[in-house]
Scaffold this motif. Structure first.
Motif: not given
Length: 135
Positions: A11-23, A55-58, A79-89
């Motif tokens: 949900q964090v990855l999705k919020t970041g991606a969809f939210g970026a488009v929304f911004l 992440a983006l489709t479920t 959310a974008l920052g957290r997504a980076v942290d999640i994927l890095r880990a």
């Protein structure tokens, strides 16, 4: 070594991606443009693969505030920052793909009417900053 994401992490990855488009879409509002921008973002997201695609489709769509651009930013940029942290880990090999995908979607949305407005360019720069590696 790739690890599975939890529902919250997806949900964090999705919020970041969809939210970026929304911004970017809301930086220069207009109903007809919003429809075109949705198609542009969908095209960029269709290129996702692996963990990012999952992440983006479920799961449910992210819930974003609609009251003001500042409220949206206060949810999306962290959310974008957290997504980076999640994927890095959990899946470092997907980190670059996520960054590229989010930025490509944001830029495609901004270019729908062939001209990137200053407000759209500023939103993209804030997105780029949120996706950057910490100094």
């Amino acid at each position: 070594m790739e690890q599975r994401l939890t529902d919250d992490e997806r949900q964090v990855l999705k919020t970041g991606a969809f939210g970026a488009v929304f911004l970017v879409s809301n930086a220069e509002p207009g109903m007809f443009a919003m429809i075109q921008e949705s198609f542009a973002a969908s095209g960029a997201f269709a290129d996702a693969s692996g963990l990012v695609r999952e992440a983006l489709t479920t799961g449910p769509l992210p819930r974003l505030p609609h009251d003001s651009a500042l409220e949206v930013e206060s949810v999306v940029l962290p959310a974008l920052g957290r997504a980076v942290d999640i994927l890095r880990a959990k899946s470092p090999r997907d980190l670059s793909a996520y960054r590229d995908l989010v930025l490509a979607a944001a830029e495609q949305v901004a270019r729908v009417d062939r001209e990137v407005a200053p407000a759209e360019a500023a939103a993209i720069e804030r997105i780029r900053g949120a996706l950057a590696e910490p100094a």
